[in-house]
Design a protein around this motif. Sequence first.
Motif, PDB file in Angstrom:
ATOM      1  N   CYS A  22      -7.459 -12.668 -11.932  1.00  0.00           N
ATOM      2  CA  CYS A  22      -6.086 -13.128 -12.134  1.00  0.00           C
ATOM      3  C   CYS A  22      -6.001 -14.535 -11.561  1.00  0.00           C
ATOM      4  N   SER A  23      -5.330 -15.445 -12.241  1.00  0.00           N
ATOM      5  CA  SER A  23      -5.205 -16.806 -11.732  1.00  0.00           C
ATOM      6  C   SER A  23      -4.473 -16.810 -10.394  1.00  0.00           C
ATOM      7  N   SER A  24      -5.067 -17.459  -9.405  1.00  0.00           N
ATOM      8  CA  SER A  24      -4.437 -17.523  -8.081  1.00  0.00           C
ATOM      9  C   SER A  24      -3.091 -18.228  -8.132  1.00  0.00           C
ATOM     10  N   SER A  25      -2.911 -19.126  -9.113  1.00  0.00           N
ATOM     11  CA  SER A  25      -1.653 -19.875  -9.211  1.00  0.00           C
ATOM     12  C   SER A  25      -0.458 -18.970  -9.501  1.00  0.00           C
ATOM     13  N   LEU A  26      -0.725 -17.765  -9.997  1.00  0.00           N
ATOM     14  CA  LEU A  26       0.358 -16.824 -10.292  1.00  0.00           C
ATOM     15  C   LEU A  26       0.885 -16.136  -9.036  1.00  0.00           C
ATOM     16  N   ASN A  27       0.144 -16.263  -7.924  1.00  0.00           N
ATOM     17  CA  ASN A  27       0.566 -15.645  -6.658  1.00  0.00           C
ATOM     18  C   ASN A  27       0.924 -14.174  -6.830  1.00  0.00           C
ATOM     19  N   ALA A  28       0.043 -13.444  -7.465  1.00  0.00           N
ATOM     20  CA  ALA A  28       0.303 -12.029  -7.737  1.00  0.00           C
ATOM     21  C   ALA A  28       0.537 -11.246  -6.448  1.00  0.00           C
ATOM     22  N   VAL A  29       1.481 -10.338  -6.517  1.00  0.00           N
ATOM     23  CA  VAL A  29       1.666  -9.330  -5.481  1.00  0.00           C
ATOM     24  C   VAL A  29       0.901  -8.090  -5.940  1.00  0.00           C
ATOM     25  N   PHE A  30      -0.047  -7.656  -5.142  1.00  0.00           N
ATOM     26  CA  PHE A  30      -0.879  -6.515  -5.506  1.00  0.00           C
ATOM     27  C   PHE A  30      -0.371  -5.259  -4.806  1.00  0.00           C
ATOM     28  N   THR A  31      -0.316  -4.169  -5.570  1.00  0.00           N
ATOM     29  CA  THR A  31       0.082  -2.871  -5.014  1.00  0.00           C
ATOM     30  C   THR A  31      -1.059  -1.885  -5.183  1.00  0.00           C
ATOM     31  N   ILE A  32      -1.558  -1.384  -4.063  1.00  0.00           N
ATOM     32  CA  ILE A  32      -2.596  -0.342  -4.070  1.00  0.00           C
ATOM     33  C   ILE A  32      -1.900   0.991  -3.924  1.00  0.00           C
ATOM     34  N   THR A  33      -2.069   1.856  -4.916  1.00  0.00           N
ATOM     35  CA  THR A  33      -1.445   3.168  -4.886  1.00  0.00           C
ATOM     36  C   THR A  33      -2.519   4.230  -4.814  1.00  0.00           C
ATOM     37  N   PHE A  34      -2.439   5.085  -3.804  1.00  0.00           N
ATOM     38  CA  PHE A  34      -3.340   6.219  -3.692  1.00  0.00           C
ATOM     39  C   PHE A  34      -2.674   7.430  -4.346  1.00  0.00           C
ATOM     40  N   CYS A  35      -3.435   8.121  -5.198  1.00  0.00           N
ATOM     41  CA  CYS A  35      -2.921   9.205  -6.054  1.00  0.00           C
ATOM     42  C   CYS A  35      -1.854   8.678  -6.998  1.00  0.00           C
ATOM     43  N   VAL A  50       0.860  -1.180   0.000  1.00  0.00           N
ATOM     44  CA  VAL A  50       0.000   0.000   0.000  1.00  0.00           C
ATOM     45  C   VAL A  50       0.896   1.229   0.000  1.00  0.00           C
ATOM     46  N   HIS A  51       0.736   2.079  -1.021  1.00  0.00           N
ATOM     47  CA  HIS A  51       1.636   3.220  -1.236  1.00  0.00           C
ATOM     48  C   HIS A  51       0.848   4.518  -1.269  1.00  0.00           C
ATOM     49  N   ASN A  52       1.263   5.479  -0.477  1.00  0.00           N
ATOM     50  CA  ASN A  52       0.663   6.811  -0.515  1.00  0.00           C
ATOM     51  C   ASN A  52       1.489   7.716  -1.415  1.00  0.00           C
ATOM     52  N   ALA A  53       1.030   7.898  -2.652  1.00  0.00           N
ATOM     53  CA  ALA A  53       1.692   8.813  -3.576  1.00  0.00           C
ATOM     54  C   ALA A  53       1.050  10.189  -3.568  1.00  0.00           C
ATOM     55  N   CYS A  54       0.122  10.412  -2.643  1.00  0.00           N
ATOM     56  CA  CYS A  54      -0.526  11.724  -2.537  1.00  0.00           C
ATOM     57  C   CYS A  54       0.427  12.733  -1.888  1.00  0.00           C
ATOM     58  N   PRO A  55       0.285  14.020  -2.205  1.00  0.00           N
ATOM     59  CA  PRO A  55       1.144  15.040  -1.600  1.00  0.00           C
ATOM     60  C   PRO A  55       0.640  15.503  -0.239  1.00  0.00           C
ATOM     61  N   PHE A  56       0.038  14.589   0.510  1.00  0.00           N
ATOM     62  CA  PHE A  56      -0.479  14.907   1.839  1.00  0.00           C
ATOM     63  C   PHE A  56      -0.660  13.602   2.606  1.00  0.00           C
ATOM     64  N   THR A  57      -0.844  13.713   3.902  1.00  0.00           N
ATOM     65  CA  THR A  57      -1.041  12.550   4.760  1.00  0.00           C
ATOM     66  C   THR A  57      -2.451  11.989   4.597  1.00  0.00           C
ATOM     67  N   ILE A  58      -2.546  10.669   4.551  1.00  0.00           N
ATOM     68  CA  ILE A  58      -3.842  10.006   4.612  1.00  0.00           C
ATOM     69  C   ILE A  58      -3.753   8.911   5.677  1.00  0.00           C
ATOM     70  N   TRP A  59      -4.879   8.362   6.029  1.00  0.00           N
ATOM     71  CA  TRP A  59      -4.944   7.319   7.055  1.00  0.00           C
ATOM     72  C   TRP A  59      -5.641   6.110   6.445  1.00  0.00           C
ATOM     73  N   TYR A  60      -4.992   4.943   6.524  1.00  0.00           N
ATOM     74  CA  TYR A  60      -5.519   3.746   5.877  1.00  0.00           C
ATOM     75  C   TYR A  60      -6.409   2.937   6.811  1.00  0.00           C
ATOM     76  N   MET A  61      -7.180   2.057   6.185  1.00  0.00           N
ATOM     77  CA  MET A  61      -8.007   1.100   6.904  1.00  0.00           C
ATOM     78  C   MET A  61      -8.241  -0.091   5.993  1.00  0.00           C
ATOM     79  N   PHE A  62      -8.315  -1.313   6.561  1.00  0.00           N
ATOM     80  CA  PHE A  62      -8.760  -2.449   5.773  1.00  0.00           C
ATOM     81  C   PHE A  62      -9.645  -3.354   6.607  1.00  0.00           C
ATOM     82  N   THR A  63     -10.523  -4.071   5.917  1.00  0.00           N
ATOM     83  CA  THR A  63     -11.390  -5.061   6.538  1.00  0.00           C
ATOM     84  C   THR A  63     -11.419  -6.298   5.654  1.00  0.00           C
TER      85      THR A  63
END
Length: 249
Positions: free
Chosen positions: A235-248, A24-37
């Motif tokens: 995406c096929s689960s067998s590929l074991n993808a690494v996912f990157t969530i980028t904000f901004c 999880v990457h914050n590319a925004c030019p300001f602070t944000i606060w993350y959450m996941f469920t």
Amino acid sequence: MKYLLAVSSLALALGALAQRTINVHNACPFTIWYMFTGSGTLPSHTTGWEATEGTAVTFQVPSGWTAGRIWGRRDCDFSTNPGPNSCLDGGCNGGLVCSTGTGTGVPPATLAEFTLGSGGVDYYDVSLVDGYNLPVSITNNVGCGVPSCPVDLGPNCPAPLKGPYDSTGFPVGCKSACEANLDGNPSNSRNCCTGQYNTHATCPSSGVEYYSYFKDNCPNAYAYAYDDTTSLFTCSSSLNAVFTITFCP
């Protein structure tokens, strides 16, 4: 007995390996606060944290993580009101470290959503069904598709949907037509796809107010509940993808 112990140890080891990596990457030019469920076993990482400009975190999630959601919260102050209204948008019960059993944050909030390993398939998307508060993309390292909403939808948001606003008067969100309650009855609404409109056939995108604003700007994101054909990525689960969530992104 030794054989049984060996098999048990192997099963535990394989279970420990059954993890997937999320960045999880914050590319925004300001602070944000993350959450996941999510449903079932949750990652060991804290469920809410502060992310200053340019920072990134990496953590592991179960290979069968379901109903996983990651989003960002804006303009938060947990010192006086550590609850769902401690942020201008995306806030949640619990303050900085959110409760894991209360669903998504206070709309509007752009969501990165995941169901991994379902029938050998990873399902993932960017959703604006709960409105928009931050640009988001989900990339991966195995060449699968990239859902995204890379545009700041706040400034040009239609007037009935615009807001909330920060202390300077800048719009930090754009509500969905459902959240804005434009048709006056969220329990039986074309905008919410509820009641008599709760199927794909009875809730076409043409009946959702301002659908085109979200979809034209972010064609690879859910603009309403039944946008599956253009917005649900696999995406096929067998590929074991690494996912990157980028904000901004």
